[in-house]
Design a protein around this motif. Structure first.
Motif, PDB file in Angstrom:
ATOM      1  N   PRO A 245      60.924 -25.810 -11.789  1.00  0.00           N
ATOM      2  CA  PRO A 245      61.276 -27.230 -11.899  1.00  0.00           C
ATOM      3  C   PRO A 245      62.685 -27.519 -11.375  1.00  0.00           C
ATOM      4  O   PRO A 245      62.927 -28.554 -10.762  1.00  0.00           O
ATOM      5  CB  PRO A 245      61.180 -27.528 -13.400  1.00  0.00           C
ATOM      6  CG  PRO A 245      60.263 -26.480 -13.935  1.00  0.00           C
ATOM      7  CD  PRO A 245      60.504 -25.263 -13.096  1.00  0.00           C
ATOM      8  N   ALA A 246      63.608 -26.602 -11.583  1.00  0.00           N
ATOM      9  CA  ALA A 246      64.976 -26.796 -11.100  1.00  0.00           C
ATOM     10  C   ALA A 246      65.025 -26.780  -9.579  1.00  0.00           C
ATOM     11  O   ALA A 246      65.755 -27.572  -8.971  1.00  0.00           O
ATOM     12  CB  ALA A 246      65.909 -25.732 -11.674  1.00  0.00           C
ATOM     13  N   VAL A 247      64.244 -25.913  -8.955  1.00  0.00           N
ATOM     14  CA  VAL A 247      64.190 -25.856  -7.493  1.00  0.00           C
ATOM     15  C   VAL A 247      63.752 -27.213  -6.945  1.00  0.00           C
ATOM     16  O   VAL A 247      64.367 -27.772  -6.032  1.00  0.00           O
ATOM     17  CB  VAL A 247      63.240 -24.732  -7.014  1.00  0.00           C
ATOM     18  CG1 VAL A 247      62.882 -24.886  -5.540  1.00  0.00           C
ATOM     19  CG2 VAL A 247      63.866 -23.363  -7.265  1.00  0.00           C
TER      20      VAL A 247
ATOM     21  N   ILE B  16      56.919 -34.658 -15.352  1.00  0.00           N
ATOM     22  CA  ILE B  16      57.299 -34.072 -16.638  1.00  0.00           C
ATOM     23  C   ILE B  16      57.695 -35.196 -17.590  1.00  0.00           C
ATOM     24  O   ILE B  16      57.926 -36.330 -17.169  1.00  0.00           O
ATOM     25  CB  ILE B  16      58.437 -33.032 -16.490  1.00  0.00           C
ATOM     26  CG1 ILE B  16      59.701 -33.653 -15.895  1.00  0.00           C
ATOM     27  CG2 ILE B  16      57.971 -31.843 -15.656  1.00  0.00           C
ATOM     28  CD1 ILE B  16      60.888 -32.701 -15.785  1.00  0.00           C
ATOM     29  N   SER B  17      57.770 -34.882 -18.861  1.00  0.00           N
ATOM     30  CA  SER B  17      58.135 -35.874 -19.870  1.00  0.00           C
ATOM     31  C   SER B  17      59.615 -36.237 -19.737  1.00  0.00           C
ATOM     32  O   SER B  17      60.406 -35.501 -19.143  1.00  0.00           O
ATOM     33  CB  SER B  17      57.866 -35.314 -21.267  1.00  0.00           C
ATOM     34  OG  SER B  17      58.769 -34.250 -21.539  1.00  0.00           O
ATOM     35  N   HIS B  18      59.981 -37.352 -20.340  1.00  0.00           N
ATOM     36  CA  HIS B  18      61.392 -37.740 -20.334  1.00  0.00           C
ATOM     37  C   HIS B  18      62.263 -36.696 -21.035  1.00  0.00           C
ATOM     38  O   HIS B  18      63.288 -36.278 -20.477  1.00  0.00           O
ATOM     39  CB  HIS B  18      61.581 -39.128 -20.951  1.00  0.00           C
ATOM     40  CG  HIS B  18      62.997 -39.589 -20.878  1.00  0.00           C
ATOM     41  ND1 HIS B  18      63.574 -40.042 -19.711  1.00  0.00           N
ATOM     42  CD2 HIS B  18      63.972 -39.626 -21.821  1.00  0.00           C
ATOM     43  CE1 HIS B  18      64.837 -40.335 -19.939  1.00  0.00           C
ATOM     44  NE2 HIS B  18      65.103 -40.106 -21.212  1.00  0.00           N
ATOM     45  N   PRO B  19      61.858 -36.217 -22.230  1.00  0.00           N
ATOM     46  CA  PRO B  19      62.676 -35.168 -22.864  1.00  0.00           C
ATOM     47  C   PRO B  19      62.765 -33.904 -21.991  1.00  0.00           C
ATOM     48  O   PRO B  19      63.824 -33.274 -21.920  1.00  0.00           O
ATOM     49  CB  PRO B  19      61.951 -34.877 -24.176  1.00  0.00           C
ATOM     50  CG  PRO B  19      61.195 -36.126 -24.479  1.00  0.00           C
ATOM     51  CD  PRO B  19      60.788 -36.676 -23.136  1.00  0.00           C
ATOM     52  N   GLY B  20      61.674 -33.563 -21.318  1.00  0.00           N
ATOM     53  CA  GLY B  20      61.696 -32.400 -20.422  1.00  0.00           C
ATOM     54  C   GLY B  20      62.651 -32.610 -19.259  1.00  0.00           C
ATOM     55  O   GLY B  20      63.372 -31.688 -18.853  1.00  0.00           O
ATOM     56  N   ALA B  21      62.679 -33.821 -18.719  1.00  0.00           N
ATOM     57  CA  ALA B  21      63.589 -34.131 -17.616  1.00  0.00           C
ATOM     58  C   ALA B  21      65.040 -34.079 -18.079  1.00  0.00           C
ATOM     59  O   ALA B  21      65.907 -33.565 -17.364  1.00  0.00           O
ATOM     60  CB  ALA B  21      63.262 -35.498 -17.033  1.00  0.00           C
ATOM     61  N   VAL B  22      65.298 -34.594 -19.267  1.00  0.00           N
ATOM     62  CA  VAL B  22      66.663 -34.558 -19.802  1.00  0.00           C
ATOM     63  C   VAL B  22      67.113 -33.111 -19.993  1.00  0.00           C
ATOM     64  O   VAL B  22      68.243 -32.751 -19.636  1.00  0.00           O
ATOM     65  CB  VAL B  22      66.761 -35.361 -21.121  1.00  0.00           C
ATOM     66  CG1 VAL B  22      68.107 -35.136 -21.796  1.00  0.00           C
ATOM     67  CG2 VAL B  22      66.532 -36.848 -20.849  1.00  0.00           C
ATOM     68  N   ARG B  23      66.236 -32.277 -20.533  1.00  0.00           N
ATOM     69  CA  ARG B  23      66.589 -30.848 -20.703  1.00  0.00           C
ATOM     70  C   ARG B  23      66.837 -30.184 -19.347  1.00  0.00           C
ATOM     71  O   ARG B  23      67.781 -29.383 -19.195  1.00  0.00           O
ATOM     72  CB  ARG B  23      65.501 -30.114 -21.476  1.00  0.00           C
ATOM     73  CG  ARG B  23      65.482 -30.441 -22.966  1.00  0.00           C
ATOM     74  CD  ARG B  23      64.562 -29.520 -23.753  1.00  0.00           C
ATOM     75  NE  ARG B  23      63.178 -29.573 -23.310  1.00  0.00           N
ATOM     76  CZ  ARG B  23      62.267 -30.443 -23.747  1.00  0.00           C
ATOM     77  NH1 ARG B  23      62.599 -31.351 -24.647  1.00  0.00           N
ATOM     78  NH2 ARG B  23      61.027 -30.400 -23.297  1.00  0.00           N
TER      79      ARG B  23
ATOM     80  N   LEU C   7      63.240 -38.904 -11.287  1.00  0.00           N
ATOM     81  CA  LEU C   7      63.088 -37.456 -11.228  1.00  0.00           C
ATOM     82  C   LEU C   7      61.915 -37.011 -12.100  1.00  0.00           C
ATOM     83  O   LEU C   7      61.077 -36.219 -11.675  1.00  0.00           O
ATOM     84  CB  LEU C   7      64.379 -36.769 -11.671  1.00  0.00           C
ATOM     85  CG  LEU C   7      64.412 -35.252 -11.593  1.00  0.00           C
ATOM     86  CD1 LEU C   7      64.392 -34.788 -10.142  1.00  0.00           C
ATOM     87  CD2 LEU C   7      65.651 -34.724 -12.295  1.00  0.00           C
ATOM     88  N   ARG C   8      61.833 -37.545 -13.296  1.00  0.00           N
ATOM     89  CA  ARG C   8      60.762 -37.214 -14.231  1.00  0.00           C
ATOM     90  C   ARG C   8      59.397 -37.540 -13.648  1.00  0.00           C
ATOM     91  O   ARG C   8      58.462 -36.742 -13.718  1.00  0.00           O
ATOM     92  CB  ARG C   8      60.991 -38.004 -15.528  1.00  0.00           C
ATOM     93  CG  ARG C   8      59.836 -38.035 -16.476  1.00  0.00           C
ATOM     94  CD  ARG C   8      59.971 -39.096 -17.546  1.00  0.00           C
ATOM     95  NE  ARG C   8      59.601 -40.431 -17.150  1.00  0.00           N
ATOM     96  CZ  ARG C   8      58.349 -40.822 -16.896  1.00  0.00           C
ATOM     97  NH1 ARG C   8      57.357 -39.981 -16.940  1.00  0.00           N
ATOM     98  NH2 ARG C   8      58.100 -42.074 -16.569  1.00  0.00           N
ATOM     99  N   ARG C   9      59.280 -38.727 -13.062  1.00  0.00           N
ATOM    100  CA  ARG C   9      57.986 -39.133 -12.492  1.00  0.00           C
ATOM    101  C   ARG C   9      57.627 -38.282 -11.275  1.00  0.00           C
ATOM    102  O   ARG C   9      56.471 -37.926 -11.093  1.00  0.00           O
ATOM    103  CB  ARG C   9      58.010 -40.616 -12.160  1.00  0.00           C
ATOM    104  CG  ARG C   9      58.076 -41.461 -13.434  1.00  0.00           C
ATOM    105  CD  ARG C   9      57.846 -42.944 -13.247  1.00  0.00           C
ATOM    106  NE  ARG C   9      58.110 -43.504 -11.960  1.00  0.00           N
ATOM    107  CZ  ARG C   9      59.054 -44.402 -11.696  1.00  0.00           C
ATOM    108  NH1 ARG C   9      59.849 -44.831 -12.646  1.00  0.00           N
ATOM    109  NH2 ARG C   9      59.201 -44.887 -10.484  1.00  0.00           N
TER     110      ARG C   9
END
Length: 172
Positions: free
Chosen positions: A36-38, A61-68, A55-57
């Protein structure tokens, strides 16, 4: 006569996964980041100032996943958050110099890995594959979120006639 497409469907599916795995593994190794970071680094290279929501969309990924994910990129010194110039409630994401170098490495290794695979094709076969790829991408990509997702590891400078943008998805 009805054509049995199970064989080609199976082969195209296997090709898509094998190529995706090869590209992501190579890029992941080059950038020392998780998958995901790549993709996030490449997307931020496409569009400096992207929001966490975009970025999340794009990464689905979920919003919390994107924030992490963004927290990890910031902690590693690859990205930074800044106040959005257009929406005071939003945060804009930018690559640091380290992130820009990582993005360049990701795009380079991606291009090299795909070029290695395409070496088995003749120039005419490459032209045919490009035309078929354009046609399939035009069928698959219907909106901006899908375009970001499909193009998340693309080099935006390399694709002058992007089939994803030609579907009216010009913001990419």
């Amino acid at each position: 006569m009805v054509m049995n497409t199970i064989s080609i469907e199976n082969k195209v599916g296997a090709l898509a996964l094998a190529l995706s795995d090869a590209v992501l593994s190579s890029a992941q190794g080059e950038a020392s980041e998780d998958r995901p970071a790549v993709a996030a680094i490449a997307l931020l290279g496409h569009e400096p100032g992207m929001t966490i929501d975009r970025l999340r969309r794009a990464l689905r990924i979920s919003h919390p996943g994107a924030v992490r994910l963004v927290d990890r990129l910031v902690a590693r010194g690859v990205a930074e958050r800044k106040q959005s110039e257009t929406d005071r409630r939003a945060v804009s994401l930018f690559l640091t110099n380290t992130g820009k170098a990582s993005c360049t490495a990701i795009l380079t290794v991606r291009q090299e890995r795909i070029a290695q695979v395409l070496e088995v094709l003749s120039p005419d076969e490459c032209k045919t594959l490009e035309a078929l790829s354009d046609k399939l991408l035009r069928k698959l990509v219907r909106n901006l979120d899908q375009a970001y997702s499909a193009c998340r590891l693309c080099d935006p400078k390399a694709c002058q006639d992007c089939p994803c943008r030609s579907r009216g998805v010009d913001e990419l």
